[in-house]
Design a protein around this motif. Structure first.
Motif, PDB file in Angstrom:
ATOM      1  N   ALA A   1      58.091  30.687 -20.058  1.00  0.00           N
ATOM      2  CA  ALA A   1      56.923  29.928 -20.502  1.00  0.00           C
ATOM      3  C   ALA A   1      57.075  29.536 -21.962  1.00  0.00           C
ATOM      4  O   ALA A   1      57.711  30.240 -22.743  1.00  0.00           O
ATOM      5  CB  ALA A   1      55.655  30.759 -20.322  1.00  0.00           C
ATOM      6  N   SER A   2      56.487  28.413 -22.301  1.00  0.00           N
ATOM      7  CA  SER A   2      56.374  27.982 -23.692  1.00  0.00           C
ATOM      8  C   SER A   2      54.885  27.842 -23.981  1.00  0.00           C
ATOM      9  O   SER A   2      54.249  26.882 -23.540  1.00  0.00           O
ATOM     10  CB  SER A   2      57.074  26.645 -23.938  1.00  0.00           C
ATOM     11  N   MET A   3      54.350  28.819 -24.694  1.00  0.00           N
ATOM     12  CA  MET A   3      52.935  28.770 -25.037  1.00  0.00           C
ATOM     13  C   MET A   3      52.645  27.588 -25.971  1.00  0.00           C
ATOM     14  O   MET A   3      51.565  27.015 -25.932  1.00  0.00           O
ATOM     15  CB  MET A   3      52.496  30.083 -25.707  1.00  0.00           C
ATOM     16  N   THR A   4      53.610  27.205 -26.782  1.00  0.00           N
ATOM     17  CA  THR A   4      53.445  26.084 -27.708  1.00  0.00           C
ATOM     18  C   THR A   4      53.244  24.767 -26.964  1.00  0.00           C
ATOM     19  O   THR A   4      52.387  23.971 -27.312  1.00  0.00           O
ATOM     20  CB  THR A   4      54.681  25.968 -28.631  1.00  0.00           C
ATOM     21  N   HIS A   5      54.061  24.544 -25.933  1.00  0.00           N
ATOM     22  CA  HIS A   5      54.042  23.267 -25.217  1.00  0.00           C
ATOM     23  C   HIS A   5      53.285  23.323 -23.886  1.00  0.00           C
ATOM     24  O   HIS A   5      53.116  22.303 -23.240  1.00  0.00           O
ATOM     25  CB  HIS A   5      55.475  22.809 -24.944  1.00  0.00           C
ATOM     26  N   LYS A   6      52.900  24.542 -23.476  1.00  0.00           N
ATOM     27  CA  LYS A   6      52.201  24.760 -22.208  1.00  0.00           C
ATOM     28  C   LYS A   6      53.030  24.304 -20.995  1.00  0.00           C
ATOM     29  O   LYS A   6      52.552  23.628 -20.098  1.00  0.00           O
ATOM     30  CB  LYS A   6      50.825  24.101 -22.212  1.00  0.00           C
ATOM     31  N   TYR A   7      54.303  24.716 -21.021  1.00  0.00           N
ATOM     32  CA  TYR A   7      55.199  24.535 -19.883  1.00  0.00           C
ATOM     33  C   TYR A   7      55.571  25.902 -19.347  1.00  0.00           C
ATOM     34  O   TYR A   7      55.688  26.862 -20.106  1.00  0.00           O
ATOM     35  CB  TYR A   7      56.499  23.816 -20.290  1.00  0.00           C
ATOM     36  N   TRP A   8      55.783  25.977 -18.054  1.00  0.00           N
ATOM     37  CA  TRP A   8      56.227  27.215 -17.428  1.00  0.00           C
ATOM     38  C   TRP A   8      57.233  26.894 -16.331  1.00  0.00           C
ATOM     39  O   TRP A   8      57.318  25.762 -15.860  1.00  0.00           O
ATOM     40  CB  TRP A   8      55.055  28.030 -16.876  1.00  0.00           C
TER      41      TRP A   8
END
Length: 175
Positions: free
Chosen positions: A26-33
Motif C-alpha cells: 500500500a501507498s498511504m501517500t497516493h492511496k494505492y494498494w
C-alpha cells in the motif's frame, strides 16, 4: 534536478509484505494498494521468503511507477524483510534470483526517474501490507474507492522475470 522552483519531494508511507499465500502493498501517500497470490512455479524451494518479499516490493513499486506519481521523487519504501532492504540499498545480492530482482529495482529508478531508499519496518508495524498479503478483504481494511483508494495490479512481465530467474538459477545459470 532539485531547485528552489522545483524542490525535492519525498514520498513515504509505501509498504509491502509477503507470505506463503501471496503479497500485498500500500501507498498511504497516493492511496494505492495491491494484493496478489502466488501462481504455479513461483513458490518453490528456490523462491525463499526473501525472494517472495523482494518480488512483492518490486511488483508494487513497478505498478506505482507506472502511474507517473514517482517521477522526480525520493521514495522511502518500507518492508519487514531485512534481506530486501540490504540488497536493494546495496544494489546487489550474492543470491542469483534475488540479484535479478534487485537489478530490476534499479531499472525502474532509471526509467521512471526516482530515487529509492528501502527502510526496514518491524513486522508488528507493517499491519496493512501484512493483512493484504494474507488475502484479507480490502474493503474490511478500509481500502474503498469511495475513500479515494485504487487497486494496482501486478505487471505481467515481472511474473515472467521471476519465473525466468528461478528457472535459470535451478539450472545453475545467472541472468
Amino acid at each position: 534536478g532539485c531547485t528552489p522552483e522545483h524542490p525535492l519531494i519525498v514520498t513515504s508511507g509505501v509498504t509491502s509484505d509477503a507470505c506463503h499465500v501471496g503479497f500485498g502493498a500500500a501507498s498511504m501517500t497516493h492511496k494505492y494498494w495491491m494484493q496478489d497470490s502466488w501462481r504455479d512455479g513461483e513458490v518453490c524451494d528456490l523462491a525463499t521468503i526473501n525472494i517472495r518479499e523482494c518480488f512483492g516490493s518490486l511488483c508494487f513499486l513497478a505498478a506505482l511507477a507506472e502511474t507517473g506519481t514517482l517521477s522526480g521523487t525520493v521514495v522511502v519504501f518500507e518492508t519487514d524483510n531485512e534481506c530486501t532492504v540490504w540488497a536493494v540499498n546495496k544494489g546487489h545480492s550474492k543470491k542469483p534470483v534475488l540479484n535479478t530482482l534487485v537489478a530490476a529495482f534499479h531499472v525502474l529508478q532509471e526509467r521512471y526517474r526516482f530515487l529509492l531508499v528501502m527502510r526496514h519496518i518491524p513486522g508488528v508495524k507493517n499491519v496493512l501490507s501484512d493483512r493484504l498479503s494474507r488475502m484479507d478483504s480490502p474493503a474490511s481494511l478500509g481500502l474503498l474507492s469511495s475513500l479515494g483508494w485504487s487497486e494496482l495490479v501486478t505487471p505481467g512481465p515481472l511474473r515472467a522475470l521471476l519465473l525466468l530467474a528461478v528457472s535459470n538459477s535451478s539450472k545453475g545459470h545467472v541472468l
